[in-house]
Design an enzyme around this catalytic site. Structure first.
Site, PDB file in Angstrom:
ATOM      1  N   HIS A  41       0.957  -1.194   0.089  1.00 21.21           N
ATOM      2  CA  HIS A  41      -0.090   0.055   0.046  1.00 21.21           C
ATOM      3  C   HIS A  41       0.835   1.068   0.156  1.00 21.21           C
ATOM      4  O   HIS A  41       2.093   1.284   0.544  1.00 21.21           O
ATOM      5  CB  HIS A  41      -1.051   0.020   1.087  1.00 21.21           C
ATOM      6  CG  HIS A  41      -2.001  -1.103   1.358  1.00 21.21           C
ATOM      7  ND1 HIS A  41      -3.015  -0.807   2.127  1.00 21.21           N
ATOM      8  CD2 HIS A  41      -2.131  -2.279   0.418  1.00 21.21           C
ATOM      9  CE1 HIS A  41      -3.892  -1.901   1.867  1.00 21.21           C
ATOM     10  NE2 HIS A  41      -3.235  -2.836   0.978  1.00 21.21           N
ATOM     11  N   CYS A  96      -2.264  -0.365   7.319  1.00 16.51           N
ATOM     12  CA  CYS A  96      -1.890   0.890   7.349  1.00 16.51           C
ATOM     13  C   CYS A  96      -1.705   1.650   8.680  1.00 16.51           C
ATOM     14  O   CYS A  96      -0.889   2.161   9.243  1.00 16.51           O
ATOM     15  CB  CYS A  96      -2.099   1.779   6.051  1.00 16.51           C
ATOM     16  SG  CYS A  96      -1.851   1.151   4.683  1.00 16.51           S
ATOM     17  N   GLU A 125       0.989   3.807   1.842  1.00 18.09           N
ATOM     18  CA  GLU A 125       1.709   4.076   3.193  1.00 18.09           C
ATOM     19  C   GLU A 125       2.460   3.707   3.806  1.00 18.09           C
ATOM     20  O   GLU A 125       3.737   3.940   4.189  1.00 18.09           O
ATOM     21  CB  GLU A 125       0.303   4.180   4.197  1.00 18.09           C
ATOM     22  CG  GLU A 125      -0.737   5.054   4.029  1.00 18.09           C
ATOM     23  CD  GLU A 125      -1.833   4.092   3.008  1.00 18.09           C
ATOM     24  OE1 GLU A 125      -3.264   4.417   3.474  1.00 18.09           O
ATOM     25  OE2 GLU A 125      -1.677   3.579   2.327  1.00 18.09           O
ATOM     26  N   CYS A 180      -6.368   1.798   5.744  1.00 17.48           N
ATOM     27  CA  CYS A 180      -6.978   0.892   6.052  1.00 17.48           C
ATOM     28  C   CYS A 180      -6.367   0.304   7.669  1.00 17.48           C
ATOM     29  O   CYS A 180      -5.455   0.779   8.259  1.00 17.48           O
ATOM     30  CB  CYS A 180      -6.686  -0.269   5.101  1.00 17.48           C
ATOM     31  SG  CYS A 180      -4.801  -1.016   5.067  1.00 17.48           S
TER      32      CYS A 180
END
Length: 161
Positions: free
Chosen positions: A61, A94, A63, A91
């Site tokens: 992801h 993260c 992040e 999410c």
């Protein structure tokens, strides 16, 4: 949280940057999410964009990529003097990584009604499981972030028909 106008302009500047990263991710077939990490002096330390499909990595992801790059660059996992900007509310994975990295401030664009783990579906930073109190500003360039995501999903649906 009330923002000074000059602070708001700085947040918009970095959100413009993460929107461009998100566009690059979307153009590559990824869900369009971008992230940057800025140090306390206002310098870009790291950036990331979603890469799950390209890397075949469920943790890729935006992040996570930015957090790893910032830790390598600063030679520390403690990023408490840094600000993380991201287009979409993080999410659970993260959000957990953000708390573990001790990010000083999280600024994000749009809430995620399906998996948002900062304040929409769950609130990991304020939960009893969190050992760090994360400052959060949401809704910076919310409309632009939402429109980018919605347009990408509409295009994806149309291309698969």
């Amino acid at each position: 949280m009330s923002l000074e106008y000059s602070e708001y302009l700085i947040h918009r500047q970095w959100m413009d940057h993460v929107l461009k990263l998100a566009q690059m991710a979307g153009d590559a077939g990824e869900v369009p999410v971008g992230a940057v990490i800025i140090d306390s002096s206002g310098y870009l330390i790291a950036e990331g964009e979603n890469r799950k499909q390209r890397d075949q990595d469920p943790t890729a992801h935006a992040e996570i990529i930015a957090l790893k790059a910032a830790a390598r660059k600063l030679k520390t996992w403690r990023l408490n003097q840094c600000t993380l900007y991201v287009t979409l509310e993080p999410c659970p994975m993260c959000a957990g990584a953000i708390v573990q990295a001790r990010i000083g401030l999280l600024v994000y664009g749009v809430d995620d009604p399906k998996t948002g783990a900062i304040r929409t579906v769950v609130n990991i930073p304020d939960s009893a499981a969190s050992n760090h109190r994360l400052r959060v500003i949401g809704g910076i360039m919310e409309t632009a972030c939402r429109q980018q995501l919605q347009a990408w999903f509409v295009n994806r649906r149309h291309s698969s028909e």
